[in-house]
Design a protein around this motif. Structure first.
Motif, PDB file in Angstrom:
ATOM      1  N   ASN A 140      69.982  46.751  66.130  1.00  0.00           N
ATOM      2  CA  ASN A 140      71.185  46.292  66.313  1.00  0.00           C
ATOM      3  C   ASN A 140      72.515  46.938  66.190  1.00  0.00           C
ATOM      4  O   ASN A 140      73.673  46.236  66.287  1.00  0.00           O
ATOM      5  CB  ASN A 140      71.224  44.885  66.504  1.00  0.00           C
ATOM      6  CG  ASN A 140      70.010  44.133  67.200  1.00  0.00           C
ATOM      7  OD1 ASN A 140      70.001  44.510  68.543  1.00  0.00           O
ATOM      8  ND2 ASN A 140      69.149  43.062  66.646  1.00  0.00           N
ATOM      9  N   GLU A 141      72.541  47.696  64.958  1.00  0.00           N
ATOM     10  CA  GLU A 141      73.575  48.315  64.497  1.00  0.00           C
ATOM     11  C   GLU A 141      74.163  49.478  65.467  1.00  0.00           C
ATOM     12  O   GLU A 141      73.331  50.273  65.927  1.00  0.00           O
ATOM     13  CB  GLU A 141      73.170  49.041  63.005  1.00  0.00           C
ATOM     14  CG  GLU A 141      72.758  47.886  62.102  1.00  0.00           C
ATOM     15  CD  GLU A 141      72.500  48.462  60.804  1.00  0.00           C
ATOM     16  OE1 GLU A 141      72.523  49.735  60.407  1.00  0.00           O
ATOM     17  OE2 GLU A 141      72.010  47.530  59.711  1.00  0.00           O
ATOM     18  N   PRO A 142      75.382  49.576  65.535  1.00  0.00           N
ATOM     19  CA  PRO A 142      76.040  50.474  66.263  1.00  0.00           C
ATOM     20  C   PRO A 142      75.635  51.887  65.980  1.00  0.00           C
ATOM     21  O   PRO A 142      75.381  52.788  66.983  1.00  0.00           O
ATOM     22  CB  PRO A 142      77.568  50.509  65.995  1.00  0.00           C
ATOM     23  CG  PRO A 142      77.754  48.999  65.692  1.00  0.00           C
ATOM     24  CD  PRO A 142      76.592  48.672  64.703  1.00  0.00           C
ATOM     25  N   ALA A 145      72.421  52.932  68.010  1.00  0.00           N
ATOM     26  CA  ALA A 145      72.771  52.483  69.478  1.00  0.00           C
ATOM     27  C   ALA A 145      71.768  53.215  70.423  1.00  0.00           C
ATOM     28  O   ALA A 145      71.510  52.892  71.462  1.00  0.00           O
ATOM     29  CB  ALA A 145      74.267  52.298  70.142  1.00  0.00           C
ATOM     30  N   HIS A 146      71.722  54.678  69.936  1.00  0.00           N
ATOM     31  CA  HIS A 146      71.135  55.504  70.817  1.00  0.00           C
ATOM     32  C   HIS A 146      70.018  56.153  70.426  1.00  0.00           C
ATOM     33  O   HIS A 146      69.065  57.122  70.717  1.00  0.00           O
ATOM     34  CB  HIS A 146      72.250  56.697  71.381  1.00  0.00           C
ATOM     35  CG  HIS A 146      73.388  56.428  71.967  1.00  0.00           C
ATOM     36  ND1 HIS A 146      73.190  55.746  73.166  1.00  0.00           N
ATOM     37  CD2 HIS A 146      74.471  56.049  71.330  1.00  0.00           C
ATOM     38  CE1 HIS A 146      74.529  55.664  73.433  1.00  0.00           C
ATOM     39  NE2 HIS A 146      75.363  55.844  72.260  1.00  0.00           N
TER      40      HIS A 146
END
Length: 367
Positions: A140-142, A145-146
């Motif tokens: 869930n960390e930016p 994100a991918h």
């Protein structure tokens, strides 16, 4: 009232206390002739012993497993499955890793603060079972994100439930500790139902003709559900499977039979030949679900790596572990891990879990 958890355990404690009090109060007050008094006293003693044994069994079930998580699973009434259109026939040989039927979008609740849970129906096996998922904090960390994460599927023993991996085994806590120590990289953990019959009857993690397609559920449906609901890698090099006891046998068997799904497998105090009665009654089915035999007979073995763990004081687990790894033509990073002492219990499986997670991280995360 739930079979597991504090409320029912408290009831069993109160029942023990109550029977002891009744025993003391009425022992000399039972009316009637001597045979009646003797019979009543024996009955009270037997009942008091029963309540004490019940309390201990509930404690062990909650603390060491749970082995049975519902009343239905205890009495063999918890299996819920619909057969495929073909009647559930087939043994899964040559099956692809992805289901031809679309997986469902699941509605997850929380089993605990870190672990998600949901009831799912396998798109191909039509097995209905519970699954538990632990997502690493990075999910869930930016910065991630991918990122498509590696996945480790975890199998309990028989009897046993998938929640045991996050209950008595504390796999989520172990992962957090090992990540903080830099010994493993982030990977998603998922544990799914493997005991289809309920009770202590083992379905052998096999595709049973005309019945439960457990191998399809574990090796095709669960991965399909994970891919449909989470950001997970589609590359089998990033997928592993591990289990303890009967789950260890299943992990080795499914790795050998489904290399297009799982690159790495770990058998923790497992065995190599099936021992489920429902599998053994069919010699062809038993041979098709013997990972050692499959490796020995294969002219070209699958591109897999295995870890096999055994305990010197636990039957033939060490001999089985060595035989499994010895059968590999190209063992690569495969290895045997041996403990000098321990029983066939949760305490020993926890000792085996840390090296399993460390080794698995190196195989499926590229560490």
């Amino acid at each position: 009232m739930s079979l597991t958890g504090t409320p029912f355990f408290v009831v069993t404690i109160l029942l023990v206390v109550l029977t002891v009090v009744v025993l003391v109060l009425v022992w000399n007050r039972i009316p009637g002739p001597a045979p009646v008094k003797t019979t009543a006293r024996v009955g009270l003693i037997v009942f008091s012993q029963f309540t004490a044994v019940l309390m201990v069994l509930v404690f062990v079930n909650n603390r060491m497993g749970p082995f049975y998580d519902t009343w239905g699973s205890l009495f063999g009434q918890d299996a819920s499955v619909q057969l495929t259109a073909s009647g559930g026939s087939g043994d899964g040989r040559g099956a692809s890793g992805a289901s031809d039927v679309s997986a469902q979008k699941l509605s997850f609740g929380k089993y605990n603060s870190d672990v998600l849970s949901a009831d799912a129906v396998g798109p191909e096996s039509r097995i209905k079972g519970d699954i538990y998922v632990w997502l690493p904090p990075q999910y869930n960390e930016p910065a991630y994100a991918h990122t498509d994460f590696p996945v480790l599927e975890l199998l309990p023993g028989t009897p046993g439930t998938p929640k045991a991996w996050f209950g008595s085994m504390h796999a989520d806590s172990a992962m957090r500790t090992l990540m903080s120590e830099g010994k493993v990289k982030p990977m998603i953990l998922v544990s799914a139902k493997i005991n289809m019959f309920g009770g202590s009857r083992d379905s052998g993690c096999a595709n049973l003709p005309g019945s439960y397609q457990t191998a399809t559920w574990l090796a095709k449906d669960v991965p399909a559900l994970m891919k449909h609901n989470f950001r997970v890698s589609g590359n089998p090099k990033n997928w592993g499977i591990a289990g303890y006891s009967a789950g260890g046998y299943c992990a080795a068997n499914l790795t050998v039979k489904y290399p297009q799904v799982f690159h790495a497998g770990v058998s923790m105090s497992g065995y190599n030949a099936p021992d489920a009665a429902v599998v053994l009654k069919d010699p062809a089915l038993a041979a098709a679900n013997n990972p050692l035999l499959l490796l020995e007979k294969a002219k070209q073995q699958p591109d897999i790596v295995l870890m096999a763990q055994g305990v010197r004081t636990d039957g033939t687990t060490v001999e089985d572990a060595r035989a499994l790894i010895r059968a590999l033509h190209k063992p690569g990073t495969s290895q045997v891990l041996t403990l000098s002492s321990g029983d066939h219990d949760t305490r020993t499986f926890i000792k085996e879990m840390t090296p399993m997670l460390t080794w698995m991280s190196k195989q499926i995360t590229g560490r």
